[in-house]
Motif scaffolding. Structure first.
Motif, PDB file in Angstrom:
ATOM      1  N   LYS A  40       0.831  -1.200   0.000  1.00 17.97           N
ATOM      2  CA  LYS A  40       0.000   0.000   0.000  1.00 17.97           C
ATOM      3  C   LYS A  40       0.867   1.252   0.000  1.00 17.97           C
ATOM      4  O   LYS A  40       1.785   1.378   0.816  1.00 17.97           O
ATOM      5  N   ASP A  44      -1.450   7.700  -3.417  1.00 19.11           N
ATOM      6  CA  ASP A  44      -1.810   6.975  -4.633  1.00 19.11           C
ATOM      7  C   ASP A  44      -1.388   7.696  -5.908  1.00 19.11           C
ATOM      8  O   ASP A  44      -1.295   7.074  -6.965  1.00 19.11           O
ATOM      9  N   ASN A  83       6.898   8.490   0.822  1.00 17.64           N
ATOM     10  CA  ASN A  83       6.057   7.439   0.262  1.00 17.64           C
ATOM     11  C   ASN A  83       6.865   6.172  -0.008  1.00 17.64           C
ATOM     12  O   ASN A  83       6.426   5.055   0.293  1.00 17.64           O
ATOM     13  N   MET A  87       6.390   2.452   1.789  1.00 21.66           N
ATOM     14  CA  MET A  87       6.115   1.245   1.025  1.00 21.66           C
ATOM     15  C   MET A  87       7.159   0.155   1.259  1.00 21.66           C
ATOM     16  O   MET A  87       6.828  -1.009   1.504  1.00 21.66           O
ATOM     17  N   GLN A  90       7.039  -1.942   4.501  1.00 26.78           N
ATOM     18  CA  GLN A  90       6.093  -3.058   4.504  1.00 26.78           C
ATOM     19  C   GLN A  90       6.777  -4.335   4.024  1.00 26.78           C
ATOM     20  O   GLN A  90       6.567  -5.420   4.574  1.00 26.78           O
ATOM     21  N   CYS A 213       4.889   4.228   8.571  1.00 29.27           N
ATOM     22  CA  CYS A 213       4.422   2.879   8.250  1.00 29.27           C
ATOM     23  C   CYS A 213       4.153   2.089   9.521  1.00 29.27           C
ATOM     24  O   CYS A 213       3.106   1.445   9.665  1.00 29.27           O
ATOM     25  N   TRP A 216       1.010   3.431  11.171  1.00 32.72           N
ATOM     26  CA  TRP A 216      -0.172   2.989  10.415  1.00 32.72           C
ATOM     27  C   TRP A 216      -0.492   1.519  10.690  1.00 32.72           C
ATOM     28  O   TRP A 216      -1.653   1.154  10.927  1.00 32.72           O
ATOM     29  N   GLU A 220      -3.952   0.162  12.500  1.00 33.90           N
ATOM     30  CA  GLU A 220      -4.841  -0.833  11.895  1.00 33.90           C
ATOM     31  C   GLU A 220      -4.929  -2.094  12.760  1.00 33.90           C
ATOM     32  O   GLU A 220      -5.985  -2.723  12.839  1.00 33.90           O
ATOM     33  N   LYS A 225      -9.143   2.794  11.200  1.00 36.07           N
ATOM     34  CA  LYS A 225      -8.961   3.069   9.773  1.00 36.07           C
ATOM     35  C   LYS A 225      -8.176   4.362   9.653  1.00 36.07           C
ATOM     36  O   LYS A 225      -8.490   5.355  10.314  1.00 36.07           O
ATOM     37  N   ASP A 227      -6.467   7.450   7.267  1.00 34.48           N
ATOM     38  CA  ASP A 227      -6.347   8.215   6.030  1.00 34.48           C
ATOM     39  C   ASP A 227      -5.224   9.227   6.204  1.00 34.48           C
ATOM     40  O   ASP A 227      -5.098   9.857   7.266  1.00 34.48           O
TER      41      ASP A 227
END
Length: 251
Positions: A40, A44, A83, A87, A90, A213, A216, A220, A225, A227
């Motif tokens: 994720k 985006d 970003n 990523m 993860q 990360c 986040w 979760e 949730k 954003d």
């Protein structure tokens, strides 16, 4: 390999610097590539690419020899370094959770042929392979990290802030600071002077993505949730010596 809960890996992962240089088996490499496709992004709208490459496709100050490397490139837009860090962390945690070592390499670069037809900018390299040293920390006390009071002024949110504080960073610089409450956590990065900026500024932005990360993943894990938003009011009034990065809006 398993699509595991990354939260548990936060508390035991470590940077692996000694590898068996035997290539990973094809099934494992296939699953690594599949997981790359499931990662994720924070943003985006930032085009990012990860490639799995071999030892002879990496150059630079290579004190760490591994059988494989994951190299990240990105469209050069606002927030692209953060970003990329978000990523790739993860993947770092996914590998650790599945018995594979990894290590961020700030001084390594891919050879020119890796991105010969790409318009994206190279960001960072992650070494991966089977460890020939202990893969995990025996306990959380092995982490050399700042106490929570030095990275946040939020009270009652230790379950999210502790994982963020355990994030790896270049030279263990830990450039992050967090403010906010249970509904929104605001992330800031330490400012660097002109001399330090030459060494740390780029990596600090990547490191912010790594810590965010972890934050986040923890949010979760506890059923929230998240954003990522830009809070203009908050961004105009950062803590002294820091600049605003993003806000994690939690519901």
């Amino acid at each position: 390999m398993k699509k595991t809960n990354l939260y548990e890996a936060i508390f035991k992962r470590k940077s692996i610097r000694k590898y068996d240089v035997t290539p990973l088996d094809e099934n494992t490499l296939t699953e690594v590539l599949e997981y790359i496709g499931a990662i994720k992004p924070m943003y985006d709208n930032v085009k990012t690419e990860m490639k799995l490459i071999s030892q002879n496709e990496v150059k630079g100050l290579m004190a760490i020899k591994a059988p494989h490397y994951i190299v990240v490139s990105s469209e050069k837009k606002k927030g692209y370094l953060t970003n990329a860090g978000f990523m790739l962390q993860q993947m770092d945690l996914f590998l650790s959770a599945n018995g594979i070592g990894s290590c961020w390499l700030g001084m390594a670069k891919p050879t020119k042929k890796v991105f010969i037809n790409s318009e994206l900018e190279f960001v960072i390299v992650l070494a991966i392979g089977r460890a020939i040293e202990p893969l995990y920390r025996e306990n959380i006390m092995e982490f050399k990290r700042k106490p929570l009071a030095q990275i946040s002024n939020i009270t009652g949110m230790d379950q999210l802030l502790k994982p963020a504080g355990l994030a790896p960073s270049g030279t263990n610089n830990q450039p992050w600071f967090f403010t906010g409450n249970e509904d929104a956590i605001h992330a800031y990065c330490v400012k660097t002077n002109i001399i330090k900026a030459l060494i740390y500024e780029r990596m600090n932005k990547i490191d912010m993505g790594i810590a965010i990360c972890h934050l986040w993943i923890a949010a979760e894990h506890f059923g929230k949730k998240v954003d990522f938003i830009c809070d203009k009011e908050i961004s105009s009034n950062p803590p002294s010596g820091h600049y605003y990065v993003t806000t994690l809006k939690m519901t």
